[in-house]
Scaffold this motif. Sequence first.
Motif, PDB file in Angstrom:
ATOM      1  N   SER B  47      13.255  58.108 -11.254  1.00  0.00           N
ATOM      2  CA  SER B  47      12.500  58.572 -12.407  1.00  0.00           C
ATOM      3  C   SER B  47      13.267  58.202 -13.666  1.00  0.00           C
ATOM      4  CB  SER B  47      12.328  60.096 -12.312  1.00  0.00           C
ATOM      5  OG  SER B  47      11.992  60.605 -13.571  1.00  0.00           O
ATOM      6  N   LEU B  48      12.555  57.574 -14.593  1.00  0.00           N
ATOM      7  CA  LEU B  48      13.232  57.131 -15.810  1.00  0.00           C
ATOM      8  C   LEU B  48      13.521  58.284 -16.758  1.00  0.00           C
ATOM      9  CD1 LEU B  48      11.346  53.833 -16.704  1.00  0.00           C
ATOM     10  CD2 LEU B  48      13.143  54.230 -15.050  1.00  0.00           C
ATOM     11  N   GLY B  49      12.874  59.455 -16.544  1.00  0.00           N
ATOM     12  CA  GLY B  49      13.082  60.594 -17.439  1.00  0.00           C
ATOM     13  C   GLY B  49      12.049  60.612 -18.554  1.00  0.00           C
ATOM     14  N   PHE B  50      12.324  61.443 -19.576  1.00  0.00           N
ATOM     15  CA  PHE B  50      11.360  61.596 -20.673  1.00  0.00           C
ATOM     16  C   PHE B  50      11.546  60.474 -21.685  1.00  0.00           C
ATOM     17  CE2 PHE B  50      12.217  65.843 -19.006  1.00  0.00           C
ATOM     18  CZ  PHE B  50      10.936  66.194 -18.625  1.00  0.00           C
ATOM     19  N   PRO B  55      17.500  60.757 -26.295  1.00  0.00           N
ATOM     20  CA  PRO B  55      18.417  60.645 -25.156  1.00  0.00           C
ATOM     21  C   PRO B  55      19.623  61.565 -25.331  1.00  0.00           C
ATOM     22  CG  PRO B  55      18.388  58.605 -26.462  1.00  0.00           C
ATOM     23  CD  PRO B  55      17.406  59.538 -27.086  1.00  0.00           C
ATOM     24  N   ILE B  56      20.260  61.923 -24.235  1.00  0.00           N
ATOM     25  CA  ILE B  56      21.486  62.706 -24.277  1.00  0.00           C
ATOM     26  C   ILE B  56      22.651  61.795 -23.894  1.00  0.00           C
ATOM     27  CG2 ILE B  56      20.502  64.975 -23.827  1.00  0.00           C
ATOM     28  CD1 ILE B  56      21.049  64.505 -20.855  1.00  0.00           C
ATOM     29  N   GLY B  66      16.316  63.970 -18.120  1.00  0.00           N
ATOM     30  CA  GLY B  66      15.525  64.015 -16.886  1.00  0.00           C
ATOM     31  C   GLY B  66      15.560  62.735 -16.082  1.00  0.00           C
ATOM     32  N   ALA B  67      16.426  61.789 -16.433  1.00  0.00           N
ATOM     33  CA  ALA B  67      16.502  60.546 -15.655  1.00  0.00           C
ATOM     34  C   ALA B  67      17.230  60.794 -14.336  1.00  0.00           C
ATOM     35  CB  ALA B  67      17.233  59.483 -16.467  1.00  0.00           C
TER      36      ALA B  67
END
Lengths: 303, 320
Positions: B47-50, B55-56, B66-67
């Motif tokens: 999952s690439l995340g949001f 980014p964090i 969320g990656a």
Amino acid sequence: MTATPAEGEARAGTVRPTGSRRLRRRVFDSLGWSLSLLAFLLLGSATVWILVVVFERGYHALTPTILTHVTEGYGGGLINAIEGTGVLALGSLLLAIPPGLAAGIYLAEFDHGRLAPVIRFLVDVLVGVPSIVIGYFGYVLMVVDFGWGFSVTAGSVALAIILLPYICRSSEMAIRQVPHSLREAAYALGAGDARVTLNIVVPAALPGILTGILLGFAISVGETAPLLYTAGWNNYLWTGHLTNEPIGYLTYAIWAFVTEPFASAHALAYAAALFVTLFVLIIAIFSRLLLDQNARLRRRDQG
Amino acid sequence: MSFHLFTGLLACLVAGTLVIIVAFLGLYAWPAVRLNGFSFLYKNTWSLGFLYRNPITVHGQQVLRGAHYGILFLIVGTLLSTLVALAIAVPVGVGAAMFLAEGLPPSLQTWFSFFVELLAAIPSVVYGLWGYVVVIPFLGHRVFPFLARHFGFIPFFGGAVGSGYGLLTSGLVLSLMIVPLITATLRDALVAQQADLREAAVALGASRFEALRTVLLPATRRVLIGGSILATGRALGETMAVLMISGNAVNYLPGNIYAPISTMASFIVSQLDSALTDPTGMAVRSLAEVALVLCLISIVVNGFARILLYYEGRQSARVA
């Protein structure tokens, strides 16, 4: 069943009527031969099935437009892809032949010491590296890092990496076939390493080396994965830029167009598959004939 | 510079390509390796995340919130499709090699073998086309429903048959692509066996087939194993055909033999476009990690096969 009829009999120490024993062995034999024949027929019919599908569909998809027009959306022709396949194949051969041949010469002529076996091993392992790994390596290194973009150079280098081990090993095999007496005669006349190899050994091994190069040509025409993210795709003819200009090729057309829901796109894919398969087939037959003729000549020389 | 040194340097360059590929992929994938850790290999989420949130920063690297990168489904798909391909290709390849080496007059051998070797010459993408256009409808509409109905009692053969894209289709097509490796190496080894082995067996009363099965085949066992491992390497890395017929399942473990799968090689092609939408570049680096894992696996598999075949070659040279 753990023991053959003959073994079981020997252990039991009894003698069965020879007729039944012979029958069992014969049944077993013919069963074995039929299974092996069946295996061969399975493979043979698969080959025929694939070729019939490609040739039949490809033949029906052929129109004069395909050879005269560039791709327009999901239709038009394939002349851009045919040109691109040719450019990429020649480019990769040009890049791969000099180092591949030199490495083959080294492995065949200077195979003493510890280096040659290590190199041979690495080259053989390189043959097995999946083509998509080489494609992704090419993408990250050349397209992104070097900033070459999708281009003839990136595509040709990726293809050349695939060809290198083939050309190296086939040249080595061909050079090893050259009789030692030829080398000895040349050395006795006072020639050095370079002269003996380039003027005597390599010309004598040329048919074998050329066969390897031909097979490399076929591979470079048939590959897709290493080109997807290095060469890209282009609807137009190549304008001659070495970097930052994507280029089309036939195998891309097969993959990209057969999965589109348009009859005209399918026709392009079938035609491209016909060209690629026909080319690969002709090279395979031609190189087999060449090898056959070589073997016959060698037998005649020795006999 | 002497000729010896010159060719030696170029040979090192050719061999060094392998080292360069591994080193560069490793270097490029390193931030992803650090981020993903070992769970990359046993977690089942890609999952690439949001994509639209800020980014964090993890380990000094920008990562999307969320990656998650775990490729268990790819490892499973790659291994299972290779296993199915081998289960078909080894028996068929051995049978065909036996027929080609011993069941034919020598004058016919070369051209009949050529027919099988052609399977190796047909490009991967043409297999994909054939599979996509002809094999999938045939298997999906006729063969798989039949198999599920009558052989559903065998584990993994029952259940939903899907549309024809999937594990068994990939395995079948892969088996055709790798079978020439097995048949060609084994046939060459059988033909190269000394005539005295066969003659000794026949002199003891064995028929031609018994001589083949009890004497010649065991004598070429190591070649068969080496050839099969080479074939394994080819099946593990096959890209285009699998891409077109496997169904390209993501984050999904197959429940039966008809289920859609994805392999490491085909995943790299199918996911690069989507990975490029990740502005931190971590998805592209994680794909490089997939490529690195695939490359290392194929190096191990091919290296093992080569060592086996070299050893065999040296031994038979000593005997001769």
